[in-house]
Structures are given as structure tokens and as C-alpha cells.
Design a protein around this motif. Structure first.
Motif, PDB file in Angstrom:
ATOM      1  N   ASP A  48       0.830  -1.204   0.000  1.00  0.00           N
ATOM      2  CA  ASP A  48       0.000   0.000   0.000  1.00  0.00           C
ATOM      3  C   ASP A  48       0.864   1.253   0.000  1.00  0.00           C
ATOM      4  O   ASP A  48       0.588   2.223  -0.728  1.00  0.00           O
ATOM      5  N   GLU A  49       1.926   1.259   0.800  1.00  0.00           N
ATOM      6  CA  GLU A  49       2.807   2.429   0.864  1.00  0.00           C
ATOM      7  C   GLU A  49       3.549   2.636  -0.456  1.00  0.00           C
ATOM      8  O   GLU A  49       3.681   3.769  -0.944  1.00  0.00           O
ATOM      9  N   LEU A  50       4.031   1.536  -1.047  1.00  0.00           N
ATOM     10  CA  LEU A  50       4.775   1.653  -2.301  1.00  0.00           C
ATOM     11  C   LEU A  50       3.877   2.178  -3.417  1.00  0.00           C
ATOM     12  O   LEU A  50       4.279   3.054  -4.194  1.00  0.00           O
ATOM     13  N   ALA A  51       2.649   1.653  -3.495  1.00  0.00           N
ATOM     14  CA  ALA A  51       1.728   2.115  -4.540  1.00  0.00           C
ATOM     15  C   ALA A  51       1.334   3.572  -4.318  1.00  0.00           C
ATOM     16  O   ALA A  51       1.218   4.358  -5.276  1.00  0.00           O
TER      17      ALA A  51
ATOM     18  N   VAL B 139      -2.980   2.478  -6.080  1.00  0.00           N
ATOM     19  CA  VAL B 139      -3.262   1.438  -5.082  1.00  0.00           C
ATOM     20  C   VAL B 139      -3.039   0.090  -5.745  1.00  0.00           C
ATOM     21  O   VAL B 139      -3.242  -0.068  -6.955  1.00  0.00           O
ATOM     22  N   PRO B 140      -2.620  -0.926  -4.979  1.00  0.00           N
ATOM     23  CA  PRO B 140      -2.442  -2.262  -5.573  1.00  0.00           C
ATOM     24  C   PRO B 140      -3.797  -2.874  -5.931  1.00  0.00           C
ATOM     25  O   PRO B 140      -4.775  -2.717  -5.209  1.00  0.00           O
ATOM     26  N   ALA B 141      -3.856  -3.583  -7.053  1.00  0.00           N
ATOM     27  CA  ALA B 141      -5.055  -4.316  -7.457  1.00  0.00           C
ATOM     28  C   ALA B 141      -4.932  -5.733  -6.899  1.00  0.00           C
ATOM     29  O   ALA B 141      -4.416  -6.637  -7.556  1.00  0.00           O
ATOM     30  N   TYR B 142      -5.393  -5.881  -5.654  1.00  0.00           N
ATOM     31  CA  TYR B 142      -5.248  -7.178  -5.000  1.00  0.00           C
ATOM     32  C   TYR B 142      -6.218  -8.194  -5.599  1.00  0.00           C
ATOM     33  O   TYR B 142      -7.310  -7.857  -6.053  1.00  0.00           O
ATOM     34  N   ASP B 143      -5.825  -9.428  -5.563  1.00  0.00           N
ATOM     35  CA  ASP B 143      -6.635 -10.546  -6.038  1.00  0.00           C
ATOM     36  C   ASP B 143      -6.507 -11.640  -4.979  1.00  0.00           C
ATOM     37  O   ASP B 143      -5.392 -12.014  -4.596  1.00  0.00           O
ATOM     38  N   GLU B 144      -7.651 -12.145  -4.489  1.00  0.00           N
ATOM     39  CA  GLU B 144      -7.634 -13.083  -3.362  1.00  0.00           C
ATOM     40  C   GLU B 144      -6.807 -14.325  -3.668  1.00  0.00           C
ATOM     41  O   GLU B 144      -5.993 -14.767  -2.857  1.00  0.00           O
TER      42      GLU B 144
ATOM     43  N   THR C 228       9.211  -9.379   1.207  1.00  0.00           N
ATOM     44  CA  THR C 228       9.722  -8.027   1.011  1.00  0.00           C
ATOM     45  C   THR C 228       9.134  -7.474  -0.281  1.00  0.00           C
ATOM     46  O   THR C 228       9.618  -7.773  -1.377  1.00  0.00           O
ATOM     47  N   PRO C 229       8.058  -6.696  -0.201  1.00  0.00           N
ATOM     48  CA  PRO C 229       7.475  -6.107  -1.420  1.00  0.00           C
ATOM     49  C   PRO C 229       8.401  -5.055  -2.024  1.00  0.00           C
ATOM     50  O   PRO C 229       9.182  -4.399  -1.325  1.00  0.00           O
ATOM     51  N   PHE C 230       8.307  -4.901  -3.340  1.00  0.00           N
ATOM     52  CA  PHE C 230       9.088  -3.865  -4.032  1.00  0.00           C
ATOM     53  C   PHE C 230       8.232  -3.308  -5.172  1.00  0.00           C
ATOM     54  O   PHE C 230       7.311  -3.954  -5.672  1.00  0.00           O
ATOM     55  N   LEU C 231       8.552  -2.074  -5.563  1.00  0.00           N
ATOM     56  CA  LEU C 231       7.823  -1.389  -6.621  1.00  0.00           C
ATOM     57  C   LEU C 231       8.626  -1.431  -7.903  1.00  0.00           C
ATOM     58  O   LEU C 231       9.809  -1.087  -7.923  1.00  0.00           O
TER      59      LEU C 231
END
Length: 681
Positions: free
Chosen positions: A234-237, A243-248, A262-265
Motif C-alpha cells: 500500500d505504501e509503495l503504490a 493502489v495495488p489491485a489485490y486478487d484473493e 519483502t514487497p518492491f515497486l
């Protein structure tokens, strides 16, 4: 005394370390291991509580509390007949042998009766074992019993699991217990994530296990891994205004691919946005497991969120590498899209005769011709204008053409979606575009049905053709196997009939009409209807929490299924009324007496007052305009039926009289079943 001093509850933990488990299997394997351990606890008379199971790609962990020892159990063991146990008051060899086997003396035996016979018996106290003696066997048996979609062997052993087991350990408080999982002996160690801490990490007890995992950069709880991903993503986007397009489904997969997320943009060239965003987002999700970034209007931005497994050293290099890989993927997508744009959907129509739908059901061209024929034979049954009928024929010609486009051949997940996109770009009428887009809904139990009448009709006829012809050709679901998706197709039929007003007659009438058009025999039609009926009742029970005892009588009635909710409410309300029992008894008596007699259109000739009273009451019920008026008339009919049975003999010796009376009662039974099938209540 020492045993009595032991604590009642003791914490336990078992960890099994493996090579990376494919993410799609982790949830089922983890819950199965937990459930099997709990079953073993119950079997071995160990109480348990707070049992939790966790998993990462490289480990299965079950922990909780278990009783320190088994619960007591007395077992009554039957011995020989009393008459054979003693001779002149002296124990016989049969009795002495029974006592030796149980380690007791003859004075300790008792007697028990079974029927008219008396036996000697002994009440034996089963041994009480400590938890530490039982846990190793419990964990080993439970692990061996985990059901697997696929498994493998490794080394010279005959052990099987989905991936090789590399380490294991079992703990009760701070006590390490011996354990052997697929031939791998337990040790007081765990291992960190493969990227940052691949070496062994010592464990001194359950309390130190979490510390060891933290030292090894492992987050055991998948919910905590997901929270970490969402928070950072969320912070990176947000840093680029999106915003991230999350998919379950994708989120679950990514969570089960990492131990320390570790998420990255990352970014890609905005020129790729020429391609429809559904294609780009599918490429990112399916091929790369990225979360696309969208703006406040839902439009794709030239960014994505990836998730690395590890603490993030040299993250710039990781980002650059992922951007390079994605650029190649999106270049392919752009090429396929531009190649497709050089054709119109109608250019692919003839080629559908070369695409096999199923070996037993012909090509897609064959299927489309069948649907044209079905629709032409039933066109006046549907709520369509003349213009909409013409549009539907055009929809049938085009709805499968996108299977031949290059984008769909590269991304099969976009079937229907790309057809709708290309149809819109060609300027085809909006109803055709929407119907093509919606042709795969509902695709799963919680999915929506198509929004438009044309879309609902398209899915309905498509699935009817599949189920009726498929079952007639032996493509039947068995157990958990349903390779051709018959259950899913049957549920789609049922839901469209229930959730829309596209068909205004009883559901069975539709199966009969389409089945006869397709040349399916009565047995095949019945089988297809029963499969659909069964899938709908299961859906109502699992998704809407409506028990089959309520849904079955409502679905069985000769009414449109889209009136289900109103008729269910009526049944539940009437079932609580004090007059319900009078009506139910009258119906059951009719049902019992006339059996399989079916009502006809002819009016039976009757003359007796009791007969005429029933006939008049039937007419009153028939013309009742509302459910409440119907219920009042049914009560009058029930009283007339009671008097009728007291006054006349239904099975009269005169065959004509008997037939007339049975026909009169058959007409009455039909009126009872206007809103629900009384025989099923």
C-alpha cells in the motif's frame, strides 16, 4: 503420586521441514495434518485444545496443548459361557485359559448376559500412557495419512510425499521427543529461509522456537505474512499515486511462496498501455505473480508490486531483473494484441469447425449450430424482441471466436473477456458485447450470473447443450472427478433459472424441450435434471444456508424457479400455522390411496354430495388468485376430502366409479402442489 503431580495440559509442537511445497497445495496439506493429528489424539484418549497449524513453503507446523496422559478406560472382555466355565463349581480349563490371557485370577471374573445366555467376563483397566510416549507415533501416523493430489519418492526409500522431507522435530514443553518422518530422524534444529539464513538454528524448547524463526527470517503465520505484504505494498503504490489491485487467489499464492516477504515497486514503459489492461494485468498476475497498480478510477498505471522472499539486500538488482522479465512478457502481449487487431471476429467463424469441443460432442462449430437450432425451435419462449432475437443469433456465431485469437491462446484465462473487448472495438451492438463478455459466468459457486438477458440465455443454452449431450455420451462426474465440469455447468443452469426471469415455466419443461430437440432420450433428460437439481440444493444449503428439507419441496413444484424465494417464505409461514396438520393429513391420505394416478384434463363424472363437494372445492382452489386465498381454499378442500373418505369407498367394485373417484382425488392433489410439493415436506 508423581503421576498425579503432572500438569493436566502440556504444550507441544511438531515441525516437518521440506523442499518447497507448491503453493496451491499448502492450505489443504496443512489443514489435513492438523485434523489427522486431532483424530489421533481422540483415538489415543488424549485430550487437546488450542490446536493451530501453520505453513511456509518449507515447513509444516502444528502446535497446541495436549493432556499429560491418557484418560482412563475400562474394557469389558467376554469369556466363555457360564455353563462351560465351571464344572461342579470348579473352574474349567476354558475359564483358566481366559484368566491367564488377561492376567487375572478366577476370583476376579464377573458375569454378563447377552440375550438368553450368560457369560463370564472381566473388567480390565486399560493402561494409561504418558503423552511423551504417544506423541511420536501420533505425528508419524498422521503425516503418513495426509491425502495428496500428487506425491513423489526420493532416495532408496519407499516413502512418499509431495516433496522430499529434509528435517523434523517434536517438542513437549522443553523436551525433545524422538521422531522419524519418511526416514528422517528428528533433531533439535530448524532452518531459516533459503536466501538469508540457510543454516541450522538450534532450538532449546517450544519457547525458543519463535526466536529461532525470527533469527532465520521466517514469518510462520500466513496471516502475518499477508499483513506485511499489504502494509508495505500500500505504501509503495501510494508513493506513485496508486493502489495495488489485490486478487484473493493471487494473494494466497504469493503468501505461500515466501517465508519473509519483502514487497518492491517496479515500473514498465507506459507505451504498453496500448494493450487492454485486462491483458497486461493477467500477464502480471499469472506469469509473474505481481500485483498491478491502478489509479482511483481503476485504470492500470505503469507500475507493479512484486514480493521477494528475503530481507531485501540488493533490492535494486531484484527490481531491475523483474522489470526486464516483465518487459519481455508485455512485448509478447503487445505483439499478440496487434496481430489480433488485424482481423475481425467473423474471420474466425469458419475455423471453429476445426476446433474440437469434445471428441464425443464434435467441434465448436457443431455446438454453435446446435444452439442455433435450439434457439430457433424455442424462440417464442424467451422474453426477447424480434431485434434481440436477431442479435442473439449473431452472438451465437461469434461468442467462441476469441478462442482462435493469439492473446487467448497465450492467456486462456481471458476467454470471453477478449471476445468482448474485440467485439466492442469492432463497434458491434452492446448486447452482443456484454453477452460475449459474460459467457463464463457463473464460473464458480460464489460467482455472479450474467447481467443481461442475452448473456443469461447464452449461458443457459450453452450449458444445457453441454450437460444434456455430455451425460448422454457418458461424460458423467464420479466422486471427486468431474473433468468436463458437468457439475459446474449444471449449477450455472440452476442459478440462472433461479436468479433471473429468462424462463417463465417449470425448469423440467426446459430440460424436456431442449433434450428432445437434441435427441436425448427420457433417461438422459432425467439424469441431467437430477444433476442440476442436486447441485442447486447443495448450493442453497452451503451458500444460502437453506436446508434441503425446505428447498426440495419448493424446487419440486411445477413453478418457475425464479419464484423460489417467495414460495419458500410461504411454505415456512404456513408450516407454522395450526391448520397445517389438517391439510397435511388430507394430502397424505390422498397420496396413499391413489398412488401413481395422474390428473388429466378431463372432468370426472361424479354425483354423490361428498364427491361434488370435493369437485367444487378443487375449483375454488384452482381459481384462488393469491397464495393466501389458495391456502384458505385448500383448508376447505381438506375438510371436504375428510368427509369424502368417510362417505365413499374409493376402490369401488365398479371400475368406472373407482376411476372417476381416483381422478377426482388426483385433481385435488394437483391443487395442493401449486406452490410446493406437499409429498416432500
Amino acid at each position: 503420586m508423581l503421576e498425579d503431580a503432572l500438569p493436566l495440559w502440556r504444550p507441544f509442537l511438531v515441525e516437518v521441514g521440506v523442499e518447497e511445497i507448491p503453493s496451491q497445495y499448502i492450505r489443504d496439506i496443512t489443514s489435513a495434518y492438523r485434523d489427522l493429528i486431532m483424530d489421533e489424539f481422540a483415538l489415543m484418549r488424549l485430550s487437546s485444545r488450542d490446536i493451530a497449524a501453520y505453513a511456509t513453503p518449507r515447513r509444516l507446523v502444528v502446535m497446541g496443548q495436549v493432556s499429560s496422559r491418557q484418560s482412563p478406560l475400562q474394557e469389558t472382555v467376554r469369556g466363555p459361557l457360564m455353563a462351560n466355565a465351571y464344572q461342579n463349581g470348579v473352574p474349567t480349563p476354558a475359564l483358566l485359559g481366559f484368566c491367564r490371557r488377561l492376567g487375572i485370577g478366577p476370583a476376579e471374573v464377573q458375569t454378563m448376559g447377552e440375550g438368553d445366555k450368560t457369560y463370564v467376563c472381566a473388567v480390565i483397566e486399560k493402561p494409561i500412557e504418558a503423552a511423551e510416549d504417544l506423541l511420536p507415533g501420533i505425528m508419524e501416523r498422521a503425516f503418513a495419512a495426509i491425502p495428496l493430489a500428487r506425491s513423489m519418492r526420493w532416495g532408496d526409500h519407499d516413502y512418499r510425499f509431495i516433496r522430499p522431507v529434509r528435517w523434523c522435530s517434536l517438542w513437549l514443553d522443553d523436551q525433545a521427543l524422538p521422531l522419524s518422518i519418511t526416514g528422517v530422524a528428528s533433531q533439535p534444529y530448524t532452518y531459516g529461509n533459503r536466501t538469508d539464513q540457510p543454516g541450522a538454528l538450534e532450538i532449546r524448547g517450544i519457547a525458543s522456537y519463535e526466536q529461532a524463526l525470527a533469527q532465520g527470517f521466517v514469518v510462520l503465520d500466513p496471516m502475518r505474512r499477508q499483513e506485511a505484504i499489504v502494509s508495505e505494498a500500500d505504501e509503495l503504490a501510494a508513493s506513485v499515486g496508486g493502489v495495488p489491485a489485490y486478487d484473493e487467489g493471487l494473494m494466497e499464492e504469493v503468501v505461500n511462496l515466501v517465508e519473509w516477504p519483502t514487497p518492491f515497486l517496479g515500473a514498465f514503459d507506459a507505451a504498453f498501455l496500448e494493450v487492454p489492461q485486462e491483458v497486461l494485468m493477467t500477464s502480471m498476475k499469472v506469469h509473474q505473480r505481481y500485483f498491478p497498480v491502478i489509479d482511483g478510477e481503476g485504470r492500470l498505471m505503469p507500475y507493479f508490486i512484486g514480493v521477494r522472499n528475503g530481507i531485501g539486500r540488493s533490492l535494486e538488482t531484484v527490481v531491475h531483473g523483474n522489470e526486464k522479465v516483465l518487459r519481455a512478457r508485455l512485448s509478447d502481449a503487445l505483439y499478440f494484441y496487434r496481430a489480433d487487431r488485424r482481423h475481425r471476429l467473423e474471420d474466425y467463424v469458419e475455423a471453429l469447425d476445426r476446433v474440437v469441443f469434445h471428441a464425443k460432442l464434435g467441434t465448436y462449430g457443431d455446438k454453435i449450430r446446435r444452439l442455433h437450432h435450439i434457439f430457433q425451435e424455442t424462440r417464442d419462449e424467451w422474453p426477447l424482441t424480434t431485434l434481440e432475437q436477431d442479435l442473439f443469433h449473431r452472438t451465437l456465431d461469434l461468442y467462441k471466436t476469441d478462442l482462435l485469437t493469439q492473446v487467448v491462446q497465450e492467456f486462456p484465462e481471458l476467454q470471453g473477456t477478449m471476445g468482448g473487448i474485440y467485439a466492442e472495438q469492432e463497434g458491434l451492438p452492446t448486447p452482443i458485447v456484454q453477452a460475449i463478455r459474460d459467457q463464463y459466468h457463473p464460473g464458480y459457486q460464489g460467482d455472479i450470473i450474467p447481467e443481461t438477458t442475452l448473456g443469461r440465455l447464452l449461458v443457459l443454452l450453452d450449458r444445457l447443450d453441454t450437460v444434456l449431450l455430455g451425460l448422454s455420451q457418458g461424460l458423467k462426474p464420479t466422486g471427486s472427478e468431474d473433468p468436463f465440469g458437468m457439475r459446474r455447468s449444471a449449477l450455472a443452469i440452476g442459478r440462472i433459472l433461479m436468479e433471473s426471469q429468462v424462463w417463465e415455466k417449470p425448469a423440467r419443461h426446459l430440460f424436456d424441450q431442449v433434450g428432445h430437440i437434441l435427441g436425448v432420450d427420457e433417461g438422459g433428460i432425467q439424469e441431467a435434471f437430477e444433476l442440476t437439481f442436486g447441485r442447486v440444493t447443495r448450493f442453497l444449503e452451503s451458500d444460502r444456508h437453506i436446508a434441503a428439507q425446505w428447498s426440495t419441496p419448493v424446487l419440486q413444484a411445477a413453478c418457475p424457479w425464479h419464484t423460489f424465494s417467495d414460495r419458500l417464505s410461504l411454505l415456512e409461514r404456513l408450516h407454522q400455522k395450526p391448520d397445517w396438520e389438517l391439510v397435511a393429513q388430507a394430502y397424505k391420505r390422498i397420496d396413499r390411496v391413489i398412488g401413481d394416478t395422474r390428473a388429466t384434463d378431463s372432468t370426472p363424472e361424479v354425483t354423490l354430495p361428498a364427491e361434488l363437494a370435493v369437485q367444487a372445492a378443487v375449483e375454488q382452489v384452482r381459481h384462488a388468485p393469491t397464495p393466501d386465498a389458495w391456502w384458505n381454499a385448500v383448508q376447505t378442500l381438506s375438510e371436504a376430502v375428510r368427509v369424502f373418505f368417510d362417505a365413499v369407498l374409493v376402490n369401488d367394485p365398479d371400475p368406472q366409479v373407482q376411476a372417476a373417484r381416483k381422478q377426482l382425488l388426483a385433481l385435488a392433489r394437483t391443487q395442493y402442489n401449486r406452490y410446493f410439493d406437499m409429498s416432500q415436506v
